[in-house]
Design a protein around this motif. Structure first.
Motif, PDB file in Angstrom:
ATOM      1  N   LYS A 169      78.170 -19.494 -99.344  1.00  0.00           N
ATOM      2  CA  LYS A 169      78.049 -20.341 -98.390  1.00  0.00           C
ATOM      3  C   LYS A 169      77.245 -19.511 -97.280  1.00  0.00           C
ATOM      4  O   LYS A 169      76.424 -19.576 -96.600  1.00  0.00           O
ATOM      5  CB  LYS A 169      79.051 -20.947 -97.711  1.00  0.00           C
ATOM      6  CG  LYS A 169      78.929 -22.079 -96.979  1.00  0.00           C
ATOM      7  CD  LYS A 169      80.332 -22.643 -96.734  1.00  0.00           C
ATOM      8  CE  LYS A 169      80.016 -23.819 -95.340  1.00  0.00           C
ATOM      9  NZ  LYS A 169      81.246 -24.446 -95.226  1.00  0.00           N
ATOM     10  N   PHE A 170      78.197 -18.267 -96.801  1.00  0.00           N
ATOM     11  CA  PHE A 170      77.583 -17.271 -95.997  1.00  0.00           C
ATOM     12  C   PHE A 170      78.445 -16.237 -96.049  1.00  0.00           C
ATOM     13  O   PHE A 170      79.279 -16.050 -96.493  1.00  0.00           O
ATOM     14  CB  PHE A 170      77.537 -17.772 -94.492  1.00  0.00           C
ATOM     15  CG  PHE A 170      78.676 -18.632 -93.937  1.00  0.00           C
ATOM     16  CD1 PHE A 170      80.041 -18.121 -93.755  1.00  0.00           C
ATOM     17  CD2 PHE A 170      78.596 -20.096 -93.782  1.00  0.00           C
ATOM     18  CE1 PHE A 170      81.195 -18.567 -93.190  1.00  0.00           C
ATOM     19  CE2 PHE A 170      79.930 -20.813 -93.411  1.00  0.00           C
ATOM     20  CZ  PHE A 170      81.216 -20.120 -93.107  1.00  0.00           C
ATOM     21  N   GLU A 171      78.022 -14.954 -95.199  1.00  0.00           N
ATOM     22  CA  GLU A 171      78.632 -13.723 -95.329  1.00  0.00           C
ATOM     23  C   GLU A 171      79.175 -13.540 -93.812  1.00  0.00           C
ATOM     24  O   GLU A 171      78.499 -13.924 -92.788  1.00  0.00           O
ATOM     25  CB  GLU A 171      77.635 -12.732 -95.475  1.00  0.00           C
ATOM     26  CG  GLU A 171      78.187 -11.386 -95.597  1.00  0.00           C
ATOM     27  CD  GLU A 171      77.047 -10.369 -96.222  1.00  0.00           C
ATOM     28  OE1 GLU A 171      77.400  -9.072 -95.957  1.00  0.00           O
ATOM     29  OE2 GLU A 171      75.957 -10.698 -96.487  1.00  0.00           O
ATOM     30  N   ILE A 172      80.513 -13.162 -93.779  1.00  0.00           N
ATOM     31  CA  ILE A 172      81.084 -12.822 -92.446  1.00  0.00           C
ATOM     32  C   ILE A 172      81.041 -11.536 -92.106  1.00  0.00           C
ATOM     33  O   ILE A 172      81.415 -10.481 -93.135  1.00  0.00           O
ATOM     34  CB  ILE A 172      82.590 -13.337 -92.462  1.00  0.00           C
ATOM     35  CG1 ILE A 172      82.598 -15.022 -92.797  1.00  0.00           C
ATOM     36  CG2 ILE A 172      83.429 -12.983 -91.275  1.00  0.00           C
ATOM     37  CD1 ILE A 172      82.936 -15.251 -94.323  1.00  0.00           C
ATOM     38  N   ALA A 217      81.758 -22.550 -88.009  1.00  0.00           N
ATOM     39  CA  ALA A 217      80.024 -21.923 -88.024  1.00  0.00           C
ATOM     40  C   ALA A 217      79.194 -22.639 -88.894  1.00  0.00           C
ATOM     41  O   ALA A 217      79.227 -23.230 -90.047  1.00  0.00           O
ATOM     42  CB  ALA A 217      80.318 -20.366 -88.483  1.00  0.00           C
ATOM     43  N   ASP A 218      77.944 -22.685 -88.467  1.00  0.00           N
ATOM     44  CA  ASP A 218      76.700 -23.545 -89.438  1.00  0.00           C
ATOM     45  C   ASP A 218      75.564 -22.302 -89.167  1.00  0.00           C
ATOM     46  O   ASP A 218      74.738 -22.596 -88.269  1.00  0.00           O
ATOM     47  CB  ASP A 218      76.614 -24.671 -88.873  1.00  0.00           C
ATOM     48  CG  ASP A 218      75.688 -25.401 -89.611  1.00  0.00           C
ATOM     49  OD1 ASP A 218      75.512 -24.869 -90.933  1.00  0.00           O
ATOM     50  OD2 ASP A 218      75.127 -26.536 -89.439  1.00  0.00           O
ATOM     51  N   PRO A 219      75.557 -21.338 -89.866  1.00  0.00           N
ATOM     52  CA  PRO A 219      74.450 -20.420 -89.757  1.00  0.00           C
ATOM     53  C   PRO A 219      73.174 -21.083 -90.201  1.00  0.00           C
ATOM     54  O   PRO A 219      73.274 -21.925 -91.222  1.00  0.00           O
ATOM     55  CB  PRO A 219      74.963 -19.169 -90.351  1.00  0.00           C
ATOM     56  CG  PRO A 219      75.986 -19.623 -91.546  1.00  0.00           C
ATOM     57  CD  PRO A 219      76.497 -20.823 -90.809  1.00  0.00           C
ATOM     58  N   PRO A 220      72.040 -20.599 -89.911  1.00  0.00           N
ATOM     59  CA  PRO A 220      70.791 -21.190 -90.412  1.00  0.00           C
ATOM     60  C   PRO A 220      70.801 -20.862 -91.703  1.00  0.00           C
ATOM     61  O   PRO A 220      71.131 -19.616 -92.325  1.00  0.00           O
ATOM     62  CB  PRO A 220      69.698 -20.417 -89.695  1.00  0.00           C
ATOM     63  CG  PRO A 220      70.124 -19.178 -88.991  1.00  0.00           C
ATOM     64  CD  PRO A 220      71.534 -19.616 -88.852  1.00  0.00           C
ATOM     65  N   LEU A 238      72.180 -16.306 -93.582  1.00  0.00           N
ATOM     66  CA  LEU A 238      73.434 -16.568 -93.549  1.00  0.00           C
ATOM     67  C   LEU A 238      74.503 -15.817 -93.316  1.00  0.00           C
ATOM     68  O   LEU A 238      75.424 -15.238 -93.878  1.00  0.00           O
ATOM     69  CB  LEU A 238      73.503 -17.090 -95.125  1.00  0.00           C
ATOM     70  CG  LEU A 238      72.804 -18.329 -95.625  1.00  0.00           C
ATOM     71  CD1 LEU A 238      72.953 -18.519 -97.087  1.00  0.00           C
ATOM     72  CD2 LEU A 238      73.094 -19.589 -94.926  1.00  0.00           C
ATOM     73  N   PHE A 239      74.542 -15.448 -92.168  1.00  0.00           N
ATOM     74  CA  PHE A 239      75.710 -14.486 -91.528  1.00  0.00           C
ATOM     75  C   PHE A 239      76.351 -15.193 -90.505  1.00  0.00           C
ATOM     76  O   PHE A 239      75.882 -16.076 -89.617  1.00  0.00           O
ATOM     77  CB  PHE A 239      74.974 -13.205 -91.142  1.00  0.00           C
ATOM     78  CG  PHE A 239      74.790 -12.326 -91.970  1.00  0.00           C
ATOM     79  CD1 PHE A 239      75.414 -11.237 -92.387  1.00  0.00           C
ATOM     80  CD2 PHE A 239      73.408 -12.371 -92.764  1.00  0.00           C
ATOM     81  CE1 PHE A 239      75.137 -10.214 -93.451  1.00  0.00           C
ATOM     82  CE2 PHE A 239      72.932 -11.505 -93.570  1.00  0.00           C
ATOM     83  CZ  PHE A 239      74.030 -10.429 -94.026  1.00  0.00           C
TER      84      PHE A 239
END
Length: 2003
Positions: A253-256, A299-302, A306-307
């Motif tokens: 989904k994304f990277e933190i 959070a909702d990154p573009p 995806l960070f």
């Protein structure tokens, strides 16, 4: 017995058999201690109790006691190492731990602790090894993960040792398995470059384990060591680079990461947990970090980045450790945060990660070697040994005490270490270590102090430029060799120095063609060494030890090929295996042939004489097997170790494919001459060996040691051996085996990080005697500095030294040449000097020395060529410089408003004030503003205007109903014949009709304007919604629900940027202009001061020296600083104008030529006779100075002396005043001289004062400007920062503009499509309404035409004939269109024929003739005009019907169109909403990006408010920047709300009183209306005997009058008599039917009423019984007053009902219309509501049927009065107008509404406001009797429900009159609740509870009751009744004066009206008096009726207060 047990028994039998063949016992070696464990192994640490840790160490389980610091061992069952070790974390299984053992039969053992008994064995879960294991949260399931080659994951129900599920995980190692803590059917596994998500799912074939492999997508593949499954089934995992990955549905989904794209950890994450919304991660970098996970959830990154960047809320640095596992010490204690941590660098740590308190400092509990152990050596003189790890650390252990005594770290990775023997090391404590940085370090180990050992570096050499690969010392300890990756060996000669330490002298290096890997020294020749290489090469080299310094002067290379022998290993393993295979096949075939031969022999013996073909019988039936091709490794394998043999061959142990054999090599052989196979070790590398007497011990690649007894007859016979599993079977390679000095101990090390000390029980070889006291480091020996890794090697130093020598020789030669040139230059300079000393005429010129002109020309040409070359070379530089100049000017200066400069003060000691560097706005700024205006216009056109044109409502007044009494004739033709009386009647009738229509229209309009009582005002709703959205919720732009405004666009941001830029420019430019003005002022002041200084210089020329006073010093103007623009003026042009001929002869230098070219000023124009100088004032002053002889004065006289001197002079009248005196002075001249001098002094003082004042004013202005500059700079800096923030936001908006424009365009397109379609629907609806109105009008015209025809031919003898003509239907013409249409036409014809037959049958009953008259001819006796009129009217009717048919068809078409468009409308609405939501979501996402932009703000300390306790006021990370104006408005709003609350309370009381007055007035009006209606009824009864309708009466009068005018009275009378007779007969029949139907209906209604009332009574009784069970359990005294009152009410109702029936009988007798029951009696407004009501059922005549009374009818609510009926009728009529008002006339709507309202009122009363599907059917069925079906179909079920609810609301509204008795009772209950609350809160002030209740009641009564009612006796009685029912109320406790004070205080705070103490004292005293009287004289058995009445009420909330 199962197969497993059988195999185990067989294995034990085989071992017993093998034991018999081995001559030495198994106990020859035993493990004594383990000095380490595999700390690099993930999760190799388990806490079995609070004091014991378990970890795997090779083939052993170590139990580490933390308190005792002791380790105990347990050998594994199968001896193949441990795959994993874990523990069941469930509280029920804390005494268990689980071990997965590797090997041929991998098994999971579940041990009990501390007994260490095996509780459960889990078998057949893997083929070779395990990699991970884990329990679920409940502890019931266990997951084991197998490694290579099967990789099977198995889910166990471990207590039963049964497999639940099994599946293949992945094709590489799986390192971690995790069960979800929230969903028991979910788990995950991860490992090398993968993650997999598992789900235990029930399928139709049973329970399955389904796995989905995670896809990394654009993210790099990563090894995953830890993960955690969230509650929403998302998974957090780690990564190689330290970030967290959030997985959703198998995708990332994304990277933190941390802020600034920093990784969460710098190394992989090994543990992830979550608790209370906080995620804790443990990394190999030694950090434990805690993250607030809600930030990540929101959070909702573009999609393209995806960070998610987030910083940890807590961070713990354990140490410089590598955290690979953490175990919580108290896992079930939530307040404990202590852990034990596994350090991959070697050790176990105690750490505390407490986030609530100050954590404890980490401490190391256990130390060991981290990672692979590369080398080890035991001390030759003491019980010590040392180990080297791969990280370069050296560890020194004292093994007799089993402890680590020293740990030394080096800057490079380690390779090998040697503890020098006593042959060369006298001390016995010297070490040599080799490292990968190519440096060889010699250390001295000082063990003299056992508690504080030290290791000192005494020597270091860097002989290699590549890593060292091997290290060895010769047998006699005279030579030391190092091998390196640079394919060389370096030789050191060992000796002793003056301190008796080992001295290492470099001899040189020998170069090979391969990388050395191992060494072996010849046993007899001490200088011969074998070198085994990594490429399989083998060298023998005889080292020359006598190497002189001369030989190594230039290089250390001493390679001599003559001393070298070489061979290379060739792989023969595949061939050996082939030969073995062939031999096995051959033996098998021989055995088979022998068996066949035996069978043949038996067959011959059994059958003598039998002929057998021996060849055929013995032939091999098996086909020849195809042999595999020989395998030769493409890359040769390395030689691990080698040694000489007794046969003068070389034994070698190979790596890789060739492992498993020991080969014998010879130098002259191309391949190994022999190969010794190692039994049970095929394909296993032998990495080390150790020979002890007759035993040779091998260290194997699989972590085992193999002890072989050497056969003295054949050293290659290694068949007698024992294998001991020690180290890990997968990565426990043993690189070194060593024995102690005494021969009693054996040491083995492994790549798994383990160091095992063994007790050797075999033959012992004593090397040295133990030394009790080891020597310290000798005095004078200090530690040398270490060599840097970048330093040069010994060979490079030799090369560099030679290069330096060559460079020095070259430099010496250069110096010799330069010295000769210098001598020649000196001779030349001497000649020049001598030439210059000669007279000019004798001097030799340079031109005289020219020997030839050609030389000059050549020189000139060469110089010119060089000059041209220079110019050509510099042309580019010149052009480049000019372009650079232009660019620099354009970049730095062109756009500036002015060059920055600084104005310095004149005298003050303050810094100067400088201008700001400011760029002009320029043309681009104006163009941007123009573009912004264009963008604003475009955005306005592109905006979403969500507006749909409303449907226009018809506000026209309806027309009066048609005047049917004119019989369709033109009224204008009849009215002239009216009499005057009838004309007045007609006019009055028309006016009343117009008035009624107008009134209906006005009422409808008023009803439309009237607010809905069930709804709020739209403005109130809007404010409420706004308050719900915003009240208490300050909308932050970071909120997920924030809705960005449509005005927050790129253009608005451009406007903000432009305005900010203009403000910045205006502010800075204004300041710069002020500085510029100051500079101009300073320039003027400088000129002024210069003039004054010049004037002062002139004055000083005339003044004596003591009187001269110069100006105070003033700072000079720095032109470069204050006028920098002057430096930008170009003073030179390219080129200097010097030619070759000017410098050719060297007579002049270039500078002299340039100086000579400078312009020379001419004096030719200067006139010597200019007399303008005579006009200068200074000339006159000089003349006066000369004439007055001022120079004679030495000083000016003071005032006193001057006065004395002047007084001595003669007066001016005396001639002596102008003559010489005795001193030769003229008095006049003396006075004039002093006066002139005094004038100069005054002028001097004035100049100084004026200059000082100007300077002071200037410096003061500069200081003020300096202060202003500080503020301007501060504002400018913050404005610049704000502008940067705006630009960042602008870039974000600009990047997203294209997408937003597209989304906006999509939404606008969808909105336009929807609006256009809505407009079409509205237009079509208007057309449909118009068509319906036209149809209604045509229908009315048809009805009017029918009425006209009926009235015209009524009573005519040819009535049936004329009616048949008129009734004949119109048939459309038939059109032949095909079979289908012909069939439809035939059906139409048949229907028409049927209609015709029906018409034929409709003959008049009086017409007895059987002759059918022909319509084509007019019959005899029929008036022709009437006959033609019938046809004419039929034709008109047909035309109208055709029009109706066409309009009906159009209506259906319109309906279909509307239905289709509604479907499209719904679709387009969904599209519009979807596009609008997409635009909104995009703007929200964009806003989140904008929110990331930081903005600076200046805050004062007084602006920081609302801190939490303990917070640091400097931490503003969680603060909100709130606008002060908004805060002030909020505070003002709070005050306003307080005032509004107080005003509302006061208005509530006023409105409450006004409501009571209005209700009184309404009751009075109702009474008046009822009285007047009754008078009207009585008057009508007296006059007409019936209640008549005046409109109908007047219509009937006019109809009769007109009929009399138009028809013959005699004929009409006969027809009327005949019709009257028929109507009477019909009326009699209808009356009989009515009587029968009424009786039947009455019976049914009676039954239904009785059942319904019984049902209501039973429910009521059940409710009362359940709620008042306590009162019924203690019955009160009998009280019949309430029952008597009830019976009297019933009696009165019965009498009223009898009266109604009598009046109805009277009405029936008079043949008049039945009357309404409610109209038959007067209503007393002061009377109590009737408890007996009537139920109204609908019928055609709007009659009201009385309900059957019963004893409990009083419990039903009262029936509506006329006022309610009018309101209900208004609501119904309004609804009917909306439903079908366009389809019929207003008169019909009014009639339908009048009938329906009666029924709806009765239904609302009967059904008690309930509305179910069955009730809806009943209401629909009865309403259809009042409203025609064609109109009723327009009412939907939902609209009917809404109408019924509105009627019920009217009933509820009317019933909601304030009941004072209930009000007082409620106030009393509220007072008790308030008292209970105070008592429960422990309020000690409430002592007098009676007074508290009375005071509370008074405070509420004065708010809701008017003062008159407050003082009323009825109020007094009700209060006393309520208080009397409470037995614990004591009237004596009422303090009247305190009651007055508290009530008055409450009234002053909350009421507007002034309340005095008189009514309060009166009421309080009366309450106290009456209560005392009742308590004293009341009979104990009596109870007031009110108590009974209150007892039957619904009980309120019990306060629970014990009165």
């Amino acid at each position: 017995m199962d197969t497993t047990q059988e195999s185990e028994l067989l294995g034990e039998e085989e071992e017993l058999e093998n034991e018999n063949d081995i001559s030495f016992p198994r106990e020859i070696v035993s493990v004594e201690h383990s000095f380490g464990y595999d700390c690099k192994k993930l999760f190799n640490l388990v806490l079995v109790d609070s004091d014991t840790l378990v970890f795997a160490s090779g083939n052993f389980l170590n139990y580490f006691s933390i308190s005792r610091q002791e380790i105990s061992f347990q050998e594994t069952v199968y001896g193949c190492g441990v795959g994993f070790i874990t523990k069941n974390e469930h509280p029920d299984f804390t005494n268990l731990f689980t071990v997965g053992e590797n090997g041929a039969r991998p098994t999971v053992f579940i041990y009990e602790y501390p007994s260490l008994n095996v509780r459960v064995k889990l078998l057949n879960a893997a083929q070779n090894c395990f990699t991970a294991g884990s329990y679920n949260k409940t502890g019931e399931l266990f997951a084991s993960q197998a490694g290579y080659p099967d990789f099977i994951i198995t889910i166990w129900r471990w207590e039963k040792a049964e497999v639940v599920l099994r599946a293949k995980s992945f094709q590489s190692d799986i390192l971690f398995v995790h069960f979800s803590e929230h969903n028991p059917i979910l788990l995950c596994s991860s490992g090398l470059s993968h993650i997999k998500f598992w789900k235990m799912a029930n399928t139709f074939t049973g329970l399955k384990l389904k796995g989905d492999l995670g896809r990394f997508g654009k993210t790099d593949f990563s090894d995953i060591y830890a993960m955690y499954m969230l509650q929403d089934e998302n998974v957090i995992s780690g990564s190689d680079w330290g970030n967290m990955l959030l997985w959703q549905a198998g995708l990332i989904k994304f990277e933190i990461c941390r802020k600034g794209r920093k990784p969460c950890h710098t190394k992989p994450i090994t543990r992830i947990t979550m608790k209370n919304g906080e995620v804790t991660t443990v990394g190999m970098d030694g950090y434990v970090r805690v993250w607030y996970w809600e930030t990540v959830d929101l959070a909702d990154p573009p999609e393209d980045d995806l960070f998610v960047e987030i910083d940890p809320i807590y961070e713990f640095k354990i140490a410089d450790v590598e955290l690979r596992c953490m175990q919580k010490i108290h896992p079930f204690d939530e307040s404990d945060f202590t852990h034990y941590a596994q350090d991959g660098n070697g050790g176990i740590w105690f750490c505390d990660i407490n986030t609530y308190d100050v954590p404890q400092k980490p401490r190391k509990l256990y130390s060991c070697i981290g990672g692979r152990v590369l080398a080890a050596q035991m001390s030759p003189v003491s019980p010590h040994f040392l180990c080297m790890s791969e990280s370069g650390k050296l560890f020194v252990y004292q093994y007799d005490e089993q402890r680590l005594i020293l740990e030394k770290e080096f800057p490079a990775e380690g390779v090998d270490v040697i503890w020098l023997d006593t042959n060369i090391s006298v001390k016995g404590t010297e070490l040599v270590a080799a490292f990968k940085d190519g440096i060889l370090r010699q250390m001295y180990l000082d063990l003299s102090n056992g508690e504080r050992p030290k290791m000192t570096r005494v020597r270091a050499f860097k002989a290699h430029t590549s890593p060292i690969t091997a290290l060895t010392v010769s047998r006699d300890s005279s030579l030391l060799l190092t091998g390196s990756a640079d394919k060389s060996i370096f030789i050191y000669q060992l000796s002793r120095d003056e301190h008796q330490l080992v001295d290492m002298h470099p001899l040189g290096f020998v170069q090979f063609a391969a990388i050395p890997n191992c060494f072996y020294w010849h046993e007899t020749e001490p200088t011969v060494v074998l070198v085994g290489c990594k490429s399989g090469d083998l060298y023998e080299y005889n080292i020359r030890t006598e190497v002189t310094d001369r030989e190594t002067y230039l290089s250390y290379n001493i390679t001599e090929n003559s001393r070298m022998r070489h061979t290379k290993f060739a792989s023969i393993k595949s061939r050996i295996r082939r030969d073995i295979h062939r031999e096995n096949v051959k033996k098998r075939k021989e055995r088979k042939r022998e068996r066949k031969m035996n069978e043949v022999e038996k067959l011959k013996k059994a059958n003598p004489g039998l002929q057998i073909d021996i060849e055929s019988a013995l032939a091999d039936s098996e086909p020849d097997e195809e042999e595999e091709p020989l395998h030769i490794p493409a890359v040769p394998n390395a030689i691990i170790w080698l040694r000489y043999t007794l046969r003068d061959t070389i034994w070698v142990s190979m790596a890789g494919y060739d492992a498993g054999y020991i080969y014998e090599l010879e130098f002259n052989a191309a391949e190994p001459v022999r190969a010794t196979i190692i039994a049970e070790a095929d394909d296993i590398e032998i990495h080390s060996y150790c020979i002890i007497d007759e035993f040779i011990i091998f260290g194997l690649h699989n972590g085992r040691i193999r002890i072989n007894r050497i056969n003295p007859d054949n050293f290659t016979d290694l068949s007698e051996f024992r294998i001991y599993p020690m180290h890990d079977g997968l990565k426990g390679t043993i690189p070194k085996i060593d024995i102690s000095y005494s021969g009693e101990h054996l040491l083995t090390i492994g790549y798994d990080g383990n160091v095992f000390l063994h007790k050797w029980n075999g033959p012992k070889i004593v090397r040295n005697k133990v030394r009790d006291n080891l020597p310290p480091l000798p005095e004078g020996v200090t530690q040398i500095p270490d060599i840097e890794p970048e330093a040069c090697s010994l060979e490079q130093e030799k090369i560099n030294a030679e290069l330096r020598r060559q460079q020095e020789a070259a430099d010496a030669h250069d110096r010799d040449v330069l010295s000769k040139i210098g001598a020649l230059q000196n001779v030349y300079f001497d000649i020049i000097r001598i030439n210059e000393e000669l007279p000019p005429g004798l001097r030799a010129k340079d031109t005289d020395l020219l020997l030839d002109d050609r030389i000059t020309r050549q020189i000139r040409n060469e110089l010119q060529a060089e000059l041209d070359d220079v110019r050509e070379d510099l042309a580019y530089d010149l052009e480049f410089a000019q372009v650079g100049h232009t660019k620099l000017y354009n970049h730095f200066l062109k756009e500036l408003v002015q060059i920055p400069f600084t104005v310095a003060p004149l005298r003050a000691n303050v810094p100067g004030v400088s201008t700001f560097r400011l760029q002009a706005l320029g043309e681009e700024h104006a163009q941007i503003k123009q573009d912004i205006e264009d963008r604003l216009k475009r955005e306005h056109d592109m905006g979403l205007h969500d507006y749909v044109a409303p449907e226009r409502s018809d506000e026209s007044i309806g027309e009066p109903p048609p005047e049917s009494f004119f019989f369709g004739r033109d009224p204008k033709s009849i009215e002239p014949r009216f009499s005057r009386k009838m004309m007045r009647l007609l006019t009055r009738y028309r006016k009343r009709q117009i008035f009624e229509v107008r009134r209906i229209f006005d009422w409808d309009k008023l009803e439309r304007q009237k607010p809905d009582p069930n709804r709020n005002h739209p403005d109130d709703d809007a404010q409420i919604e706004d308050a719900k959205r915003n009240l208490g919720d300050f909308k932050l732009k970071i909120g997920s629900d924030y809705e960005p405004k449509s005005s927050e666009t790129l253009t608005q941001k451009y406007i903000e940027v432009v305005e900010c830029r203009e403000q910045y420019f205006a502010m800075v430019d204004a300041f710069n202009q002020m500085v510029l003005d100051l500079r101009e002022r300073k320039g003027e002041l400088d000129q002024f001061i210069s003039n004054k200084r010049n004037r002062l210089a002139v004055i000083h020329n005339y003044l004596p020296e003591p009187d001269r006073q110069p100006l105070d010093p003033i700072q000079e103007t720095d032109m470069d600083l204050e006028y920098p623009e002057l430096n930008l003026i170009e003073h030179y042009t390219p080129g200097c104008g010097v030619e070759i001929d000017d410098i050719l002869t060297l007579e002049h230098s270039v500078d002299q030529v340039i100086a000579r070219m400078a312009p020379i000023r001419s004096t030719a124009n200067v006139s010597l006779f200019s007399l303008h100088g005579l006009d200068v004032p200074e000339l006159h002053e000089h003349t006066a100075f000369t004439m007055l002889q001022i120079s004679k004065l030495n000083r000016s006289l003071p005032n006193a002396e001057l006065d004395e001197e002047l007084l001595k002079l003669p007066p001016k009248s005396d001639p002596a005043y102008f003559e010489l005196n005795d001193d030769g002075q003229v008095p006049y001249m003396m006075e004039t001289r002093h006066r002139w001098l005094r004038q100069l002094l005054v002028e001097q003082d004035a100049i100084r004062t004026e200059v000082d004042e100007e300077v002071r004013q200037f410096d003061k202005a500069l200081e003020k400007l300096q202060v202003r500059r500080f503020h301007v700079k501060l504002d400018a800096e913050f404005m610049t920062a704000f502008m940067n923030s705006l630009n960042q936001e602008l870039y974000i908006l600009r990047d997203s503009e294209e997408i937003e424009t597209q989304l906006l365009l999509n939404a606008k397109t969808a909105m336009s499509t929807r609006n256009d379609l809505q407009m079409v629907i509205n237009s079509t609806n208007r057309q449909l309404d118009e068509l319906r109105r036209n149809i209604d009008k045509l229908g009315e015209q048809i009805v009017a035409l029918q009425v006209l025809f009926a009235t015209t031919v009524k009573g005519h003898k040819f009535f049936d004939f004329l009616r048949r003509i008129f009734k004949k239907k119109w048939r459309p013409p038939k059109v032949a269109r095909g079979d289908d249409e012909s069939s439809s036409s035939s059906s139409s014809s048949s229907s028409s024929s049927e209609d015709e037959q029906a018409d034929n049958k409709s003959l008049d009953s009086l017409d007895m003739t059987t002759i059918r008259l022909d319509e084509a001819t007019c019959p005899t006796g029929l008036d022709r005009s009437l006959y033609d009129l019938a046809f004419s009217m039929r034709s008109d009717r047909h035309d109208l019907e055709r029009n109706v048919r066409d309009l009906t068809r159009d209506v259906e078409n319109k309906r279909k169109e509307i239905a289709e468009m509604q479907i499209k409308m719904k679709f387009h609405e969904e599209v519009y909403q979807r596009e609008k939501n997409a635009l909104l979501q995009f703007r929200r996402n964009r806003q989140q990006e904008v929110n990331k932009v930081n903005i600076s703000a200046i805050l004062r300390m007084d602006q920081l408010q609302h801190f939490y306790d303990g917070d640091d006021y400097r931490d503003l990370s969680k603060a909100i920047l709130f606008d002060a104006d908004m805060l002030v408005d909020l505070r003002r709003r709070a005050d306003q709300l307080s005032e509004e609350t107080l005003a509302t309370k006061r208005w509530h009381r006023i409105n409450f009183i006004h409501l009571r007055r209005m209700n009184t007035d309404i009751k009075f009006m109702r009474f008046e209306i009822t009285r007047l209606e009754e008078e009207i009824r009585q008057a009508m009864m007296k006059k007409f005997g019936i209640i008549v309708n005046l409109d109908e009466l007047e219509e009937e009068v006019l109809r009769r009058y007109i009929f009399d005018l138009e028809t013959n009275a005699e004929d009409e009378l006969k027809a009327l008599e005949k019709e009257l007779l028929e109507k009477q007969k019909e009326l009699s029949r209808c009356e009989e039917e009515l009587v029968l139907e009424t009786q039947n209906n009455t019976e049914k209604v009676n039954i239904m009423t009785v059942l319904r009332e019984e049902n209501n009574i039973l429910r009521t009784l059940l409710d009362i019984q359940n709620k008042n069970y306590a009162k019924w359990a203690n019955p009160n005294a009998l009280n019949l007053s309430y029952d008597i009152e009830k019976l009297r009410g019933i009696e009165k109702s019965l009498l009223d009902q009898i009266e109604c029936l009598e009046r109805e009988i009277c009405a029936l007798r008079l043949k008049s219309k039945p009357l309404q029951i409610n109209y038959e009696f007067e209503v007393d407004p002061n009377a109590q509501p009737q408890v007996v009501t009537s139920e109204i059922l609908p019928n055609d005549d709007a009659m009201v049927c009385p309900a059957i009374l019963n004893v409990d009818a009083y419990m039903l609510p009262p029936m509506a009065d006329e006022f309610i009926m009018d309101r209900v009728q208004t609501i119904v009529q309004k609804s009917f107008n909306r439903f079908f008002g366009k389809s019929t006339t207003p008169e019909n709507v009014r009639k339908f509404a009048q009938r329906s309202s009666l029924y709806l009122c009765q239904a609302a009363y009967s059904f008690q406001g309930r509305y179910t599907d069955r009730i809806a059917e009943c209401i629909t069925e009865h309403l259809q009797t009042f409203v025609p079906k064609k109109y009723f179909i327009h009412i939907s079920g939902e609209e009917l429900r809404k109408l019924f609810n509105e009627v019920v609301a009217v009933f509820d509204y009317e019933r909601s009159d304030v009941n004072t008795e209930e009000l007082i009772s409620g106030i009393f209950d509220h007072a008790k609740d308030s008292l209970c609350a105070h008592v429960h809160l422990g309020d000690s002030e409430v002592v007098n509870r009676t007074h508290f209740i009375v005071a509370h009641m008074f405070k509420e009564l004065i708010e809701v009751l008017p003062l008159e009612e407050f003082q009323a006796d009825e109020t007094l009685r009700m209060i006393v009744d309520v208080l009397e029912r409470e037995p614990m109320v004591d009237p004596r406790a009422i303090a009247v004066e305190q009651l007055i004070d508290s009530t008055l205080q409450h009234a002053q705070e909350n009421l507007i009206d002034g309340i005095t103490a008189v009514p309060i004292r009166s009421l309080g005293s009366s309450i106290q008096r009456d209560l005392i009287k009742r308590r004293q004289y009341k009979q104990p058995s009596c109870e007031s009726p009110m108590s009974v009445r209150i007892a039957t009420k619904k009980p309120g909330t019990s306060s629970g207060l014990p009165f």
